[in-house]
Design an enzyme around this catalytic site. Structure first.
Site, PDB file in Angstrom:
ATOM      1  N   ASP A  57       0.989  -1.268  -0.833  1.00  0.00           N
ATOM      2  CA  ASP A  57      -0.134   0.086   0.381  1.00  0.00           C
ATOM      3  C   ASP A  57       0.512   1.581  -0.401  1.00  0.00           C
ATOM      4  O   ASP A  57       0.819   2.241  -0.130  1.00  0.00           O
ATOM      5  CB  ASP A  57      -1.546  -0.005   0.828  1.00  0.00           C
ATOM      6  CG  ASP A  57      -0.121  -0.120   2.879  1.00  0.00           C
ATOM      7  OD1 ASP A  57       0.671   0.100   2.999  1.00  0.00           O
ATOM      8  OD2 ASP A  57      -1.072  -0.015   2.824  1.00  0.00           O
ATOM      9  N   SER A  58       2.106   1.363   0.057  1.00  0.00           N
ATOM     10  CA  SER A  58       3.628   2.014  -0.496  1.00  0.00           C
ATOM     11  C   SER A  58       3.092   2.324  -1.376  1.00  0.00           C
ATOM     12  O   SER A  58       3.610   3.590  -2.028  1.00  0.00           O
ATOM     13  CB  SER A  58       4.652   1.677   0.107  1.00  0.00           C
ATOM     14  OG  SER A  58       5.070   0.486  -0.995  1.00  0.00           O
ATOM     15  N   ASP A  96      -1.304  -6.102  -0.811  1.00  0.00           N
ATOM     16  CA  ASP A  96      -0.977  -5.705   0.964  1.00  0.00           C
ATOM     17  C   ASP A  96      -3.082  -4.961   1.171  1.00  0.00           C
ATOM     18  O   ASP A  96      -3.464  -4.509   0.110  1.00  0.00           O
ATOM     19  CB  ASP A  96      -0.384  -3.882   0.782  1.00  0.00           C
ATOM     20  CG  ASP A  96       0.079  -4.066   2.069  1.00  0.00           C
ATOM     21  OD1 ASP A  96      -0.337  -5.141   3.370  1.00  0.00           O
ATOM     22  OD2 ASP A  96       0.871  -3.323   2.121  1.00  0.00           O
ATOM     23  N   LYS A 126      -1.214  -9.853   2.434  1.00  0.00           N
ATOM     24  CA  LYS A 126      -0.431  -9.462   3.881  1.00  0.00           C
ATOM     25  C   LYS A 126      -1.721  -7.939   4.605  1.00  0.00           C
ATOM     26  O   LYS A 126      -2.212  -6.778   4.242  1.00  0.00           O
ATOM     27  CB  LYS A 126       0.507  -8.247   3.298  1.00  0.00           C
ATOM     28  CG  LYS A 126       1.303  -7.781   4.358  1.00  0.00           C
ATOM     29  CD  LYS A 126       2.659  -7.594   4.264  1.00  0.00           C
ATOM     30  CE  LYS A 126       2.860  -5.311   3.949  1.00  0.00           C
ATOM     31  NZ  LYS A 126       2.328  -4.926   4.467  1.00  0.00           N
ATOM     32  N   GLU A 128      -1.428  -5.095   8.242  1.00  0.00           N
ATOM     33  CA  GLU A 128      -1.385  -4.430   9.682  1.00  0.00           C
ATOM     34  C   GLU A 128      -2.076  -5.234  10.737  1.00  0.00           C
ATOM     35  O   GLU A 128      -3.251  -4.821  11.183  1.00  0.00           O
ATOM     36  CB  GLU A 128      -1.076  -3.625   9.536  1.00  0.00           C
ATOM     37  CG  GLU A 128      -0.236  -2.887   8.092  1.00  0.00           C
ATOM     38  CD  GLU A 128       0.177  -1.806   7.741  1.00  0.00           C
ATOM     39  OE1 GLU A 128       0.137  -0.930   8.148  1.00  0.00           O
ATOM     40  OE2 GLU A 128       0.713  -1.526   7.092  1.00  0.00           O
ATOM     41  N   GLU A 195       8.872  -4.105  10.958  1.00  0.00           N
ATOM     42  CA  GLU A 195       9.477  -2.939  10.297  1.00  0.00           C
ATOM     43  C   GLU A 195       9.681  -1.813  11.323  1.00  0.00           C
ATOM     44  O   GLU A 195       9.074  -1.427  12.350  1.00  0.00           O
ATOM     45  CB  GLU A 195       8.036  -2.410   9.227  1.00  0.00           C
ATOM     46  CG  GLU A 195       8.356  -0.973   8.398  1.00  0.00           C
ATOM     47  CD  GLU A 195       7.459  -0.424   7.930  1.00  0.00           C
ATOM     48  OE1 GLU A 195       6.817  -1.483   7.485  1.00  0.00           O
ATOM     49  OE2 GLU A 195       7.763   0.341   7.145  1.00  0.00           O
TER      50      GLU A 195
HETATM   51  O1  KIV Z   1       3.528  -1.465   1.599  1.00  0.00           O
HETATM   52  C1  KIV Z   1       4.396  -1.610   1.612  1.00  0.00           C
HETATM   53  O2  KIV Z   1       5.669  -1.189   0.993  1.00  0.00           O
HETATM   54  C2  KIV Z   1       4.674  -2.270   2.931  1.00  0.00           C
HETATM   55  C3  KIV Z   1       6.589  -2.948   2.919  1.00  0.00           C
HETATM   56  C4  KIV Z   1       7.551  -2.059   3.140  1.00  0.00           C
HETATM   57  C5  KIV Z   1       6.256  -4.145   3.548  1.00  0.00           C
HETATM   58  O3  KIV Z   1       4.107  -2.455   3.297  1.00  0.00           O
END
Ligand code: KIV
Length: 297
Positions: A57-58, A96, A126, A128, A195
């Site tokens: 989600d970055s 994510d 994934k 959080e 992280e």
């Molecule tokens: O969103 C992301 O890029 C992440 C990673 C950096 C682990 O969660």
């Protein structure tokens, strides 16, 4: 190759990589992971031999220009995951789950995770959180969806943390991190991202779980590492976290290249003969005879 700690295989394993493969590599080989957000970055990360590619989600920040990761939507994440899935052939593709796509209820979490597998063609998701999302993880795994956990600095909690700050820096916080990682494992996750935590705490967590830990800013003691594509390649300049190593400066290379193109256009140096289509010889005479009505001055 031997290290001071343990013998690990450093070569790329045959693919396609599955969640059980990643799970089995704890202590066997270091796991190389990278984010990617579309066909092009997915293809590059895959061709570079990553074991796991995360559509993080970055992307809210590095692709869409938001201040943090909170604004990205399910539909946007799905759109990018689908695109990345066309480029990623060997690595395990993980999607994510965006902010508020899994927190409100277990049912919502399973539905949205299912969309990533079905519509996004991801091989896993994934999310959080630790203890607080264990129920969601269990339900997803029961529905046949492989899950990666994520503890420590969880960027979707940036408001609660008061910024992108390292976590787990007190003994109590370290204990809570161990509990979170164990809850994620007990719920059925096959790996967990750690992280921005001290290396000593990352070691403790890594030793406390039997699933691989994937570090980002967690030192060199985790079972694998992940970084953000744009950070590694020098494509994102707003800030560079302490834990990033930039392997290239593609952002400045791209600006330089595009400046040269713009100059070539302005000075008439592009296109040249090499880039130009030509009329067949036998058509040229006819072409020249065409009379143009209302010829523009
Ligand atoms: O969103 C992301 O890029 C992440 C990673 C950096 C682990 O969660």
């Amino acid at each position: 190759m031997s290290t001071t700690k343990k013998t690990v295989k450093s070569v790329e394993a045959a693919g396609p990589v599955t969640a059980p493969d990643i799970r089995a590599w704890k202590g066997e080989r270091k796991i190389a992971c990278m984010t990617a957000y579309d066909y092009c970055s997915g293809l590059i990360a895959d061709q570079a031999g990553m074991d796991l590619v995360l559509v993080g989600d970055s992307l809210a920040m590095v692709m869409l220009g938001h201040e943090d990761t909170l604004s990205v939507t399910m539909d946007e994440m799905l759109h990018h995951t689908r695109a990345a899935s066309r480029g990623v052939q060997r690595a395990l593709l993980v999607a994510d789950m965006p902010f508020m796509s899994y927190e409100p209820s277990v049912e919502l979490a399973v539905r949205n995770a299912g969309r990533f597998m079905k519509e996004g063609r991801a091989g896993a998701v994934k999310l959080e959180g630790g203890v607080v999302v264990a129920e969601q993880i269990r339900a997803m795994v029961n529905a046949g969806i492989p899950v990666v956990g994520h503890v420590g600095l969880t960027p979707q909690h940036v408001a609660e943390f008061g910024g992108f700050k390292a976590q787990g820096k007190s003994v109590d916080a370290a204990k809570a991190l161990v509990e979170d990682a164990q809850a994620v494992e007990e719920a059925g996750a096959f790996a967990v991202v750690l992280e921005a935590i001290p290396e000593e705490v990352a070691q403790l967590v890594t030793d406390s779980v039997s699933i691989p830990t994937i570090g980002i800013g967690a030192g060199n003691v985790t079972d694998g590492q992940i970084l953000v594509f744009h950070d590694v390649l020098g494509l994102f300049d707003r800030f560079t976290p302490k834990f990033v190593r930039r392997y290239a400066e593609l952002g400045s290379l791209a600006v330089e290249s595009l400046k040269r193109y713009a100059d070539d256009v302005r000075y008439g140096r592009f296109p040249t003969d090499k880039h130009t289509f030509r009329m067949p010889e036998d058509q040229l005479n006819g072409l020249r005879k065409i009379k143009i009505k209302n010829k523009k001055k």
